[in-house]
Scaffold this motif. Structure first.
Motif, PDB file in Angstrom:
ATOM      1  N   ARG A  88       3.454   1.357  12.462  1.00 20.94           N
ATOM      2  CA  ARG A  88       3.188  -0.012  12.497  1.00 20.94           C
ATOM      3  C   ARG A  88       3.687  -0.803  11.325  1.00 20.94           C
ATOM      4  NH1 ARG A  88      -0.375  -3.988  15.198  1.00 20.94           N
ATOM      5  NH2 ARG A  88       1.275  -5.639  15.239  1.00 20.94           N
ATOM      6  N   ALA A  89       3.413  -0.296  10.161  1.00 23.70           N
ATOM      7  CA  ALA A  89       3.788  -1.200   9.115  1.00 23.70           C
ATOM      8  C   ALA A  89       5.249  -1.229   8.648  1.00 23.70           C
ATOM      9  CB  ALA A  89       3.296  -0.292   7.801  1.00 23.70           C
ATOM     10  N   ARG A  90       6.077  -0.543   9.579  1.00 21.40           N
ATOM     11  CA  ARG A  90       7.557  -0.757   9.322  1.00 21.40           C
ATOM     12  C   ARG A  90       7.809  -2.185   9.916  1.00 21.40           C
ATOM     13  NH1 ARG A  90      10.822   4.568  10.302  1.00 21.40           N
ATOM     14  NH2 ARG A  90       9.301   6.152   9.894  1.00 21.40           N
ATOM     15  N   ASN A  91       7.444  -2.579  10.872  1.00 25.32           N
ATOM     16  CA  ASN A  91       7.523  -3.714  11.598  1.00 25.32           C
ATOM     17  C   ASN A  91       6.720  -4.964  11.517  1.00 25.32           C
ATOM     18  OD1 ASN A  91      10.174  -2.665  12.265  1.00 25.32           O
ATOM     19  ND2 ASN A  91       9.243  -1.896  14.150  1.00 25.32           N
ATOM     20  N   SER A  92       6.040  -4.935  10.443  1.00 22.41           N
ATOM     21  CA  SER A  92       4.894  -6.001  10.510  1.00 22.41           C
ATOM     22  C   SER A  92       4.869  -6.913   9.222  1.00 22.41           C
ATOM     23  CB  SER A  92       3.411  -5.219  10.339  1.00 22.41           C
ATOM     24  OG  SER A  92       2.555  -6.098  10.164  1.00 22.41           O
ATOM     25  N   PRO A  93       4.285  -7.915   9.056  1.00 16.41           N
ATOM     26  CA  PRO A  93       4.322  -8.717   7.957  1.00 16.41           C
ATOM     27  C   PRO A  93       3.302  -8.229   6.821  1.00 16.41           C
ATOM     28  CG  PRO A  93       3.488 -10.086   9.830  1.00 16.41           C
ATOM     29  CD  PRO A  93       3.959  -8.743  10.385  1.00 16.41           C
ATOM     30  N   LYS A  94       2.360  -7.342   7.498  1.00 20.08           N
ATOM     31  CA  LYS A  94       1.424  -6.953   6.472  1.00 20.08           C
ATOM     32  C   LYS A  94       1.720  -5.511   6.146  1.00 20.08           C
ATOM     33  CE  LYS A  94      -2.462  -9.624   8.578  1.00 20.08           C
ATOM     34  NZ  LYS A  94      -3.717  -9.344   9.214  1.00 20.08           N
ATOM     35  N   THR A  95       2.876  -5.130   5.874  1.00 21.61           N
ATOM     36  CA  THR A  95       3.531  -3.873   5.756  1.00 21.61           C
ATOM     37  C   THR A  95       2.578  -2.989   4.701  1.00 21.61           C
ATOM     38  OG1 THR A  95       5.803  -4.686   6.097  1.00 21.61           O
ATOM     39  CG2 THR A  95       5.373  -2.484   4.925  1.00 21.61           C
ATOM     40  N   GLU A  96       2.325  -3.822   3.439  1.00 25.80           N
ATOM     41  CA  GLU A  96       1.329  -2.969   2.486  1.00 25.80           C
ATOM     42  C   GLU A  96       0.257  -2.835   2.957  1.00 25.80           C
ATOM     43  OE1 GLU A  96       3.113  -2.162  -0.335  1.00 25.80           O
ATOM     44  OE2 GLU A  96       5.015  -3.334   0.168  1.00 25.80           O
ATOM     45  N   GLN A  97      -0.488  -3.494   3.584  1.00 28.78           N
ATOM     46  CA  GLN A  97      -1.941  -3.484   4.033  1.00 28.78           C
ATOM     47  C   GLN A  97      -1.969  -2.120   5.034  1.00 28.78           C
ATOM     48  OE1 GLN A  97      -3.698  -6.525   6.182  1.00 28.78           O
ATOM     49  NE2 GLN A  97      -5.628  -5.700   5.719  1.00 28.78           N
ATOM     50  N   LEU A  98      -1.105  -2.248   6.157  1.00 28.06           N
ATOM     51  CA  LEU A  98      -0.949  -1.324   7.150  1.00 28.06           C
ATOM     52  C   LEU A  98      -0.788   0.047   6.435  1.00 28.06           C
ATOM     53  CD1 LEU A  98       0.396  -3.091  10.037  1.00 28.06           C
ATOM     54  CD2 LEU A  98      -2.096  -2.557   9.972  1.00 28.06           C
ATOM     55  N   LEU A  99       0.307   0.197   5.773  1.00 29.57           N
ATOM     56  CA  LEU A  99       0.747   1.375   5.214  1.00 29.57           C
ATOM     57  C   LEU A  99      -0.313   2.091   4.136  1.00 29.57           C
ATOM     58  CD1 LEU A  99       2.999   3.426   4.774  1.00 29.57           C
ATOM     59  CD2 LEU A  99       3.671   2.180   2.728  1.00 29.57           C
ATOM     60  N   GLY A 100      -0.967   1.252   3.373  1.00 27.50           N
ATOM     61  CA  GLY A 100      -2.132   1.614   2.622  1.00 27.50           C
ATOM     62  C   GLY A 100      -3.266   2.156   3.568  1.00 27.50           C
ATOM     63  N   TRP A 101      -3.905   1.321   4.415  1.00 32.81           N
ATOM     64  CA  TRP A 101      -4.788   1.902   5.291  1.00 32.81           C
ATOM     65  C   TRP A 101      -4.402   3.023   6.223  1.00 32.81           C
ATOM     66  CZ3 TRP A 101      -7.050  -3.483   7.343  1.00 32.81           C
ATOM     67  CH2 TRP A 101      -7.659  -3.984   6.677  1.00 32.81           C
ATOM     68  N   GLY A 102      -3.420   3.253   6.470  1.00 33.20           N
ATOM     69  CA  GLY A 102      -2.782   4.347   7.419  1.00 33.20           C
ATOM     70  C   GLY A 102      -2.992   5.446   6.527  1.00 33.20           C
ATOM     71  N   LEU A 143      -8.487   1.178  -7.962  1.00 35.32           N
ATOM     72  CA  LEU A 143      -8.415  -0.065  -7.201  1.00 35.32           C
ATOM     73  C   LEU A 143      -8.093  -1.089  -8.203  1.00 35.32           C
ATOM     74  CD1 LEU A 143      -8.522  -1.576  -4.427  1.00 35.32           C
ATOM     75  CD2 LEU A 143     -10.872  -1.765  -4.479  1.00 35.32           C
ATOM     76  N   THR A 144      -8.912  -1.298  -9.512  1.00 36.01           N
ATOM     77  CA  THR A 144      -8.797  -2.186 -10.153  1.00 36.01           C
ATOM     78  C   THR A 144      -7.226  -2.060 -10.808  1.00 36.01           C
ATOM     79  OG1 THR A 144      -9.658  -0.956 -12.112  1.00 36.01           O
ATOM     80  CG2 THR A 144     -11.082  -2.162 -11.066  1.00 36.01           C
ATOM     81  N   LYS A 145      -6.646  -1.091 -10.865  1.00 34.42           N
ATOM     82  CA  LYS A 145      -5.370  -1.170 -11.544  1.00 34.42           C
ATOM     83  C   LYS A 145      -4.102  -0.938 -10.537  1.00 34.42           C
ATOM     84  CE  LYS A 145      -7.038   1.122 -15.776  1.00 34.42           C
ATOM     85  NZ  LYS A 145      -7.627  -0.150 -16.151  1.00 34.42           N
ATOM     86  N   ALA A 146      -4.565  -0.794  -9.190  1.00 31.78           N
ATOM     87  CA  ALA A 146      -3.179  -0.500  -8.363  1.00 31.78           C
ATOM     88  C   ALA A 146      -2.940  -1.704  -7.735  1.00 31.78           C
ATOM     89  CB  ALA A 146      -4.209   0.056  -6.995  1.00 31.78           C
ATOM     90  N   SER A 147      -1.526  -1.900  -7.249  1.00 30.69           N
ATOM     91  CA  SER A 147      -0.903  -2.801  -6.507  1.00 30.69           C
ATOM     92  C   SER A 147      -0.462  -2.504  -5.144  1.00 30.69           C
ATOM     93  CB  SER A 147      -0.090  -3.624  -7.587  1.00 30.69           C
ATOM     94  OG  SER A 147       1.021  -2.506  -7.844  1.00 30.69           O
ATOM     95  N   ARG A 148       0.326  -3.368  -4.518  1.00 30.07           N
ATOM     96  CA  ARG A 148       0.871  -3.001  -3.256  1.00 30.07           C
ATOM     97  C   ARG A 148      -0.211  -2.289  -2.412  1.00 30.07           C
ATOM     98  NH1 ARG A 148       6.728  -4.128  -3.723  1.00 30.07           N
ATOM     99  NH2 ARG A 148       6.977  -2.686  -1.980  1.00 30.07           N
ATOM    100  N   SER A 149       0.857  -1.480  -1.710  1.00 29.35           N
ATOM    101  CA  SER A 149       0.084  -0.481  -0.621  1.00 29.35           C
ATOM    102  C   SER A 149      -1.131   0.401  -0.941  1.00 29.35           C
ATOM    103  CB  SER A 149       0.938   0.409   0.128  1.00 29.35           C
ATOM    104  OG  SER A 149       1.386   1.282  -0.634  1.00 29.35           O
TER     105      SER A 149
END
Length: 182
Positions: free
Chosen positions: A133-147, A57-63
């Motif tokens: 849902r990440a495909r059409n959301s402004p929170k793409t990175e968050q939804l993709l990572g959580w999914g 987590l300390t080195k990750a970025s984006r999703s």
């Protein structure tokens, strides 16, 4: 001699009851050991995910940041569940349980595991929904990572719970043989 012959059925019944008691204690011990092993696997999985996820987590970025974040949160809950279950499994003595209590407890464990299997499938579907849902959301990175994280955790839990259900179901006939016929 005759007065001692009337004690023979009582003596045989006592041996049968002792054999049933030994078989019941062995069943209870096996079931408890199976569940302890399952909770140790869950706890080990949780610790591994927490340690690796915290470092990544300390080195990750984006999703990937959100992926490791969800894994961290999810496995803190898994660790708490495993610890509580292990605590409850270490408390009762398997040898002192009655047949009725053993039957009740066995059915309760199976119900909990079947409920968990249903929840695991729901987790997988929720993760897939979040990824879609990440495909059409402004929170793409968050939804993709959580999914992605929820799908991974759902599949692991489905495998673990399914395996525990199979082990408990395969031992059920051993317990049911101890029930006297009506």
């Amino acid at each position: 001699m005759r007065k001692y012959l009337c004690l023979l059925p009582l003596l045989l019944w006592g041996f049968a009851a002792q054999a049933q008691g030994n078989a019941l204690a062995a069943f209870n011990q096996q079931q408890t050991q199976t569940l302890k092993t399952g909770m140790l696997v869950l706890g080990g999985w949780a610790i591994l995910n927490i340690v690796i996820g915290s470092f990544k987590l300390t080195k990750a970025s984006r999703s990937k940041k959100f992926y490791f974040q969800m894994n961290l949160y999810w496995n803190i809950v898994n660790l708490c569940i495993a610890a509580a279950a292990l605590y409850s499994l270490f408390v009762p003595a398997a040898a002192s349980q009655t047949l009725a209590h053993s039957l009740y407890q066995h059915e309760w464990y199976k119900k909990i595991l079947y409920l968990n299997v249903g929840l695991d499938i729901a987790y997988i579907l929720l993760g897939a929904y979040l990824k879609e849902r990440a495909r059409n959301s402004p929170k793409t990175e968050q939804l993709l990572g959580w999914g992605q994280a929820i799908v991974l955790q759902g599949w692991f839990l489905l495998l673990l719970d399914g395996f525990l259900v199979l082990l408990l179901e395969s031992g059920a006939d051993q317990l049911l043989r101890l029930v006297p016929p009506l």
